[in-house]
Scaffold this active site. Structure first.
Site, PDB file in Angstrom:
ATOM      1  CE  LYS A   1      -3.429   2.603   2.614  1.00  0.00           C
ATOM      2  NZ  LYS A   1      -4.445   2.613   3.695  1.00  0.00           N
TER       3      LYS A   1
ATOM      4  CG  HIS B   1     -11.438 -26.777 -36.504  1.00  0.00           C
ATOM      5  ND1 HIS B   1     -10.552 -25.719 -36.398  1.00  0.00           N
ATOM      6  CD2 HIS B   1     -11.225 -27.320 -37.725  1.00  0.00           C
ATOM      7  CE1 HIS B   1      -9.849 -25.623 -37.512  1.00  0.00           C
ATOM      8  NE2 HIS B   1     -10.228 -26.590 -38.337  1.00  0.00           N
TER       9      HIS B   1
END
Length: 515
Positions: free
Chosen positions: A137, A275
């Site tokens: 932070k 596919h």
């Protein structure tokens, strides 16, 4: 500013001695705890114990040691705030400029097959994430390192400038929050599973990057390959690549589809995928026979395909595979003779999949599918149909051979895009109709593909027939038996159509949509 004090506390001590020695040589004061402090002291690196900083002993078996204002004030103080400077001075507190922390091994702990709930809970880190979050932070002033891979970069910047750059601190802070988010996600997932909360009110997932990919489905799309922590051994993410080019995005999708299909079968089986749909599936008494059938099922579409086998690839099978252009071969292993043959092909990818769970042994997993703005989650479809589940609905029951072929076709059709129709004969697919907007359209494609082989074949449908047209088309082509879920308001029309042509039909009472 410059880095003058570092707090170091790591579970994974890879590289930490050399890193801290480098920091010490640059004049950085090192504060440490527990086992890390003992290691550094043993290596002759000057180190200050955390209790000398907090004025409070490590208590409760080390559970509480860094959760103290002397630590978190030193991390969170805004260095250019006159008020913060005054408070720090008034309280006699010092700044901490660098935090080096990695966390208790929660993931490694719950990966153990005999882990107890108590052991898992004990390996939830509290102080570590708290320090990381405080430092991250306040990254405008504090450097924070959670990854040993960043040690050399941080050390080089301190050596050159006395501090890390703001850009580096931003990158390190982002990595910290990714790390703690993943850590918390694993904990929440573990506790949710323990409590039986399969689909909780908040669903948090985390993945680890395996590799960047050259591109996605198309060259203008960026892509990467990620692994779920603790993924099963028999998944593509755990595969060992023995040979060939790097996998592409489309390779991975197709290979995963092939792997899921081949795991349906306990007998030797080979699947060919193009596919995301199977173009050929065969079973046999050997993997060589299974491949011959899978190849014969569609010798045109196999070109450039993905092959998956559920047995070790031997020389006889490799000799057949070598004659065809294939993208990938997946298998539990390859004999030395098979490897010698297949590695002559420079670009083919050979993947070893360990510990295959086959047939009814497969376990359901949650499957996550992204949609625009969210995701949908479901259990994987590992339903295993038994002969006793079938209901004969026609005048004629299927023969023993027809029943065998119907169950084979049913295992395949669940992996074909809906609307799905599969024709099978002699332990192999002979026609596959996938993804059409109506079911009879898929049936016509499968029948056309099968050609003369359709005579005496069986048909599997992933969902019920909304009317009798599909049954009629199949019967006229030469199909003798059908397996489908049933459940349509017009079931009777399909049944009467089957009776008209002497076709045996069974209902499964379960469907297998795949979108």
């Amino acid at each position: 500013m410059s880095i003058k004090r570092a707090l170091v506390s790591v579970s994974d001590k890879t590289g930490i001695v050399d890193f801290c020695r480098g920091l010490s040589q640059l004049g950085v004061e090192i504060i440490s705890t527990g086992g890390t402090k003992n290691l550094l002291s043993k290596e002759g690196i000057p180190v200050i114990g955390i209790s000398d900083v907090t004025g409070f002993p490590e208590v409760l078996d080390g559970r509480v040691k860094t959760l103290h204002p002397a630590v978190h004030s030193g991390l969170l103080a805004i260095r250019d705030s006159a008020e913060h400077q005054a408070q720090m001075k008034e309280l006699g507190l010092d700044y901490i400029d660098l935090v080096v922390v990695n966390l208790y091994p929660f993931q490694e702990t719950i990966a153990k097959p005999d882990v107890t709930y108590e052991d898992a809970i004990e390996n939830i880190d509290i102080g570590g994430p708290t320090m990381l979050r405080s430092a991250a932070k306040n990254h405008a002033f504090v450097s924070v390192v959670v990854d040993s891979g960043d040690y050399s970069k941080v050390l080089d910047e301190i050596a050159a400038e006395g501090d890390t750059t703001l850009d580096t601190r931003k990158q390190l802070a982002a990595k910290v929050f990714r790390h703690t988010a993943a850590y918390d996600a694993l904990i929440s997932d573990y506790l949710s599973n323990v409590n039986g909360d399969a689909l909780p009110e908040r669903f948090t997932v985390t993945y680890e990057k395996i590799q960047d990919l050259r591109y996605g489905e198309n060259p203008h799309q960026k892509a990467a390959f990620y692994r779920k922590p603790l993924a099963a051994a028999d998944t593509l993410t755990s595969a060992e690549q023995l040979h060939g080019k790097e996998l592409s995005y489309n390779n991975i999708n197709d290979a995963n589809a092939a792997l899921q299909i081949v795991k349906e079968f306990e007998e030797p089986a080979v699947v060919v995928v193009k596919h995301m749909n199977p173009c050929g599936v065969g079973i046999g008494t050997s993997i060589s026979e299974a491949f011959r059938k899978a190849h014969e099922a569609d010798p045109v579409s196999i070109f450039g395909g993905i092959v998956a086998a559920n047995r070790i690839i031997d020389e006889a099978t490799a000799l057949q595979l070598k004659e065809i252009f294939l993208e990938i071969i997946l298998a539990p292993g390859f004999t030395d003779e098979a490897l010698a043959l297949l590695t002559q092909k420079k670009n083919i990818r050979l993947l070893k999949i360990n510990g295959l769970e086959l047939g009814a042994n497969r376990k359901s997993q949650l499957v996550v599918t992204s949609i625009d703005g969210g995701m949908i989650v479901q259990e994987s479809d590992v339903h295993s149909l038994q002969e006793s589940d079938l209901k004969v609905v026609t005048d004629r029951a299927p023969s023993e051979e027809e029943l065998k072929q119907l169950l084979f076709a049913w295992k395949v059709v669940k992996h074909v895009k809906s609307n799905a129709i599969v024709l099978a004969k002699d332990n192999m697919t002979i026609g596959v109709g996938a993804g059409q907007m109506n079911r009879v359209g898929s049936a016509k494609i499968a029948i056309e593909q099968a050609g003369e082989k359709v005579e005496g074949s069986v048909l599997s449908s992933d969902a019920f027939f909304p009317m009798g047209d599909t049954v009629e088309a199949a019967a006229k082509a030469g199909v003798t038996a059908i397996i489908q879920p049933g459940g349509s308001v017009k079931d009777e029309e399909s049944i009467q159509m089957a009776n008209k042509y002497g076709v045996a039909m069974v209902f499964t009472s379960i469907r297998h949509f795949k979108h």
